[in-house]
Design a protein around this motif. Structure first.
Motif, PDB file in Angstrom:
ATOM      1  N   GLY A 120       0.836  -1.199   0.000  1.00 27.65           N
ATOM      2  CA  GLY A 120       0.000   0.000   0.000  1.00 27.65           C
ATOM      3  C   GLY A 120       0.870   1.248   0.000  1.00 27.65           C
ATOM      4  O   GLY A 120       0.493   2.284  -0.548  1.00 27.65           O
ATOM      5  N   SER A 121       2.052   1.120   0.637  1.00 24.32           N
ATOM      6  CA  SER A 121       2.956   2.278   0.741  1.00 24.32           C
ATOM      7  C   SER A 121       3.685   2.493  -0.570  1.00 24.32           C
ATOM      8  O   SER A 121       4.770   1.945  -0.787  1.00 24.32           O
ATOM      9  N   MET A 122       3.075   3.235  -1.422  1.00 22.83           N
ATOM     10  CA  MET A 122       3.710   3.517  -2.713  1.00 22.83           C
ATOM     11  C   MET A 122       3.208   4.848  -3.251  1.00 22.83           C
ATOM     12  O   MET A 122       2.129   5.314  -2.884  1.00 22.83           O
ATOM     13  N   LYS A 123       4.039   5.441  -4.114  1.00 22.69           N
ATOM     14  CA  LYS A 123       3.578   6.626  -4.833  1.00 22.69           C
ATOM     15  C   LYS A 123       3.028   6.121  -6.155  1.00 22.69           C
ATOM     16  O   LYS A 123       3.799   5.715  -7.039  1.00 22.69           O
ATOM     17  N   ARG A 124       1.710   6.175  -6.268  1.00 24.96           N
ATOM     18  CA  ARG A 124       1.088   5.565  -7.449  1.00 24.96           C
ATOM     19  C   ARG A 124       1.478   6.276  -8.744  1.00 24.96           C
ATOM     20  O   ARG A 124       1.755   5.638  -9.746  1.00 24.96           O
ATOM     21  N   ASP A 125       1.494   7.607  -8.688  1.00 23.45           N
ATOM     22  CA  ASP A 125       1.812   8.348  -9.921  1.00 23.45           C
ATOM     23  C   ASP A 125       3.226   8.047 -10.401  1.00 23.45           C
ATOM     24  O   ASP A 125       3.470   7.825 -11.584  1.00 23.45           O
ATOM     25  N   LYS A 126       4.137   8.039  -9.432  1.00 17.09           N
ATOM     26  CA  LYS A 126       5.540   7.763  -9.761  1.00 17.09           C
ATOM     27  C   LYS A 126       5.680   6.326 -10.313  1.00 17.09           C
ATOM     28  O   LYS A 126       6.368   6.093 -11.312  1.00 17.09           O
ATOM     29  N   SER A 127       5.025   5.394  -9.643  1.00 15.86           N
ATOM     30  CA  SER A 127       5.095   3.995 -10.086  1.00 15.86           C
ATOM     31  C   SER A 127       4.493   3.845 -11.489  1.00 15.86           C
ATOM     32  O   SER A 127       5.029   3.130 -12.338  1.00 15.86           O
ATOM     33  N   LYS A 128       3.385   4.529 -11.720  1.00 16.04           N
ATOM     34  CA  LYS A 128       2.737   4.465 -13.041  1.00 16.04           C
ATOM     35  C   LYS A 128       3.669   4.973 -14.128  1.00 16.04           C
ATOM     36  O   LYS A 128       3.768   4.417 -15.212  1.00 16.04           O
ATOM     37  N   GLU A 129       4.367   6.040 -13.783  1.00 16.27           N
ATOM     38  CA  GLU A 129       5.303   6.643 -14.741  1.00 16.27           C
ATOM     39  C   GLU A 129       6.415   5.634 -15.071  1.00 16.27           C
ATOM     40  O   GLU A 129       6.731   5.408 -16.243  1.00 16.27           O
ATOM     41  N   ILE A 130       6.967   5.024 -14.029  1.00 18.48           N
ATOM     42  CA  ILE A 130       8.067   4.064 -14.238  1.00 18.48           C
ATOM     43  C   ILE A 130       7.585   2.871 -15.076  1.00 18.48           C
ATOM     44  O   ILE A 130       8.308   2.369 -15.931  1.00 18.48           O
ATOM     45  N   LEU A 131       6.349   2.459 -14.837  1.00 21.52           N
ATOM     46  CA  LEU A 131       5.813   1.295 -15.575  1.00 21.52           C
ATOM     47  C   LEU A 131       5.184   1.698 -16.921  1.00 21.52           C
ATOM     48  O   LEU A 131       4.642   0.857 -17.630  1.00 21.52           O
ATOM     49  N   GLU A 132       5.251   2.982 -17.195  1.00 23.89           N
ATOM     50  CA  GLU A 132       4.717   3.520 -18.451  1.00 23.89           C
ATOM     51  C   GLU A 132       3.243   3.182 -18.640  1.00 23.89           C
ATOM     52  O   GLU A 132       2.817   2.727 -19.702  1.00 23.89           O
ATOM     53  N   LEU A 133       2.479   3.374 -17.571  1.00 28.97           N
ATOM     54  CA  LEU A 133       1.037   3.123 -17.646  1.00 28.97           C
ATOM     55  C   LEU A 133       0.316   4.385 -18.122  1.00 28.97           C
ATOM     56  O   LEU A 133       0.848   5.494 -18.003  1.00 28.97           O
ATOM     57  N   GLY A 134      -0.897   4.181 -18.625  1.00 31.51           N
ATOM     58  CA  GLY A 134      -1.635   5.308 -19.205  1.00 31.51           C
ATOM     59  C   GLY A 134      -2.763   5.805 -18.326  1.00 31.51           C
ATOM     60  O   GLY A 134      -2.973   5.324 -17.208  1.00 31.51           O
ATOM     61  N   GLU A 135      -3.521   6.749 -18.862  1.00 29.06           N
ATOM     62  CA  GLU A 135      -4.629   7.375 -18.126  1.00 29.06           C
ATOM     63  C   GLU A 135      -5.730   6.383 -17.773  1.00 29.06           C
ATOM     64  O   GLU A 135      -6.436   6.523 -16.786  1.00 29.06           O
ATOM     65  N   ASN A 136      -5.893   5.406 -18.620  1.00 33.65           N
ATOM     66  CA  ASN A 136      -6.942   4.416 -18.420  1.00 33.65           C
ATOM     67  C   ASN A 136      -6.544   3.328 -17.424  1.00 33.65           C
ATOM     68  O   ASN A 136      -7.315   2.418 -17.142  1.00 33.65           O
ATOM     69  N   ASP A 137      -5.326   3.438 -16.909  1.00 30.94           N
ATOM     70  CA  ASP A 137      -4.795   2.393 -16.028  1.00 30.94           C
ATOM     71  C   ASP A 137      -4.852   2.828 -14.568  1.00 30.94           C
ATOM     72  O   ASP A 137      -4.288   3.867 -14.205  1.00 30.94           O
ATOM     73  N   PHE A 138      -5.504   2.028 -13.753  1.00 23.20           N
ATOM     74  CA  PHE A 138      -5.520   2.255 -12.309  1.00 23.20           C
ATOM     75  C   PHE A 138      -4.550   1.259 -11.677  1.00 23.20           C
ATOM     76  O   PHE A 138      -4.772   0.043 -11.726  1.00 23.20           O
ATOM     77  N   LEU A 139      -3.467   1.785 -11.124  1.00 22.87           N
ATOM     78  CA  LEU A 139      -2.474   0.893 -10.511  1.00 22.87           C
ATOM     79  C   LEU A 139      -2.885   0.644  -9.065  1.00 22.87           C
ATOM     80  O   LEU A 139      -2.768   1.524  -8.212  1.00 22.87           O
ATOM     81  N   LEU A 140      -3.388  -0.563  -8.818  1.00 20.82           N
ATOM     82  CA  LEU A 140      -3.831  -0.894  -7.456  1.00 20.82           C
ATOM     83  C   LEU A 140      -2.637  -1.102  -6.544  1.00 20.82           C
ATOM     84  O   LEU A 140      -2.523  -0.491  -5.483  1.00 20.82           O
ATOM     85  N   THR A 141      -1.747  -1.997  -6.949  1.00 21.42           N
ATOM     86  CA  THR A 141      -0.590  -2.329  -6.127  1.00 21.42           C
ATOM     87  C   THR A 141       0.452  -3.011  -7.002  1.00 21.42           C
ATOM     88  O   THR A 141       0.173  -3.354  -8.166  1.00 21.42           O
ATOM     89  N   ILE A 142       1.616  -3.171  -6.440  1.00 20.14           N
ATOM     90  CA  ILE A 142       2.640  -3.988  -7.094  1.00 20.14           C
ATOM     91  C   ILE A 142       3.051  -5.015  -6.051  1.00 20.14           C
ATOM     92  O   ILE A 142       3.498  -4.646  -4.956  1.00 20.14           O
ATOM     93  N   LEU A 143       2.847  -6.281  -6.375  1.00 21.77           N
ATOM     94  CA  LEU A 143       3.120  -7.344  -5.401  1.00 21.77           C
ATOM     95  C   LEU A 143       4.510  -7.917  -5.621  1.00 21.77           C
ATOM     96  O   LEU A 143       4.737  -8.626  -6.619  1.00 21.77           O
TER      97      LEU A 143
END
Ligand SMILES: Cc1cc2nc3c(=O)[nH]c(=O)nc-3n(C[C@H](O)[C@H](O)[C@H](O)COP(=O)(O)O)c2cc1C
Length: 169
Positions: A120-143
């Motif tokens: 849960g302890s994550m910066k979602r925006d930063k993680s999304k950027e690193i994973l190159e995710l788009g606007e339509n992508d909701f990053l719940l978590t990274i396990l």
């Protein structure tokens, strides 16, 4: 016939694991873990999700070094699975769907003696950027995931059933 007692014991025995062996997870095991995600129930069976298996060590290191994720479990995990909801594919339910999928994925990993930690302890925006995710992508978590290093932790206590449940006759 499903052995309900064995399933309850399995659910009770699953633990969050934060320290992993330096050992790769075979593709066959990864496939089973992804199949468990695939067979998760979803609202209207829309399956509004994507599971991204991150094996790339540089990417894992980047997630940790940049503090996109705060859990030290990322320092030893041989891989991590990003759980992503596809917002456009089911606007009302994508979050619920991916929460359920994340649990099925964790349980299948545990069945394969592979540990995971729900992050849960994550910066979602930063993680999304690193994973190159788009606007339509909701990053719940990274396990983060890996074979368990050291002893399995003792179970953190649970509230009593009398505190968290009641029966209306
Ligand atoms: C929504 C959620 C967020 C969590 N976030 C973190 C986290 O950021 N870092 C961490 O080390 N553990 C995290 N955990 C793991 C919990 O601390 C753990 O599940 C709880 O202490 C119970 O332990 P158990 O999973 O071994 O039964 C999270 C768990 C959930 C369900």
């Amino acid at each position: 016939m499903t052995d309900a007692k064995a399933i309850l014991d399995f659910l009770k025995d699953r633990r969050t694991i934060r320290n992993f062996e330096d050992r790769e997870i075979p593709d066959e095991a990864i496939n089973m873990i992804l199949q468990a995600g695939r067979w998760t129930p979803s609202a209207a069976n829309r399956q509004a999700w994507e599971f991204i298996v991150i094996k790339n060590k540089e990417l894992l290191k980047k997630l940790w070094d940049s503090k996109a994720v705060f859990s030290p479990s990322f320092q030893t995990a041989p891989l991590a699975i990003a759980i992503v909801g596809k917002i456009n594919e089911n606007k009302n339910w994508y979050e619920t769907d991916v929460v359920l999928a994340s649990m099925q994925i964790m349980l299948m990993a545990w069945a394969l003696e592979i540990g995971t930690c729900w992050i849960g302890s994550m910066k979602r925006d930063k993680s999304k950027e690193i994973l190159e995710l788009g606007e339509n992508d909701f990053l719940l978590t990274i396990l983060p995931m890996g074979y368990i290093k050291g002893n399995i932790p003792n179970p953190p206590p649970r509230k009593e059933l009398s505190q968290i449940s009641r029966i209306i006759n």
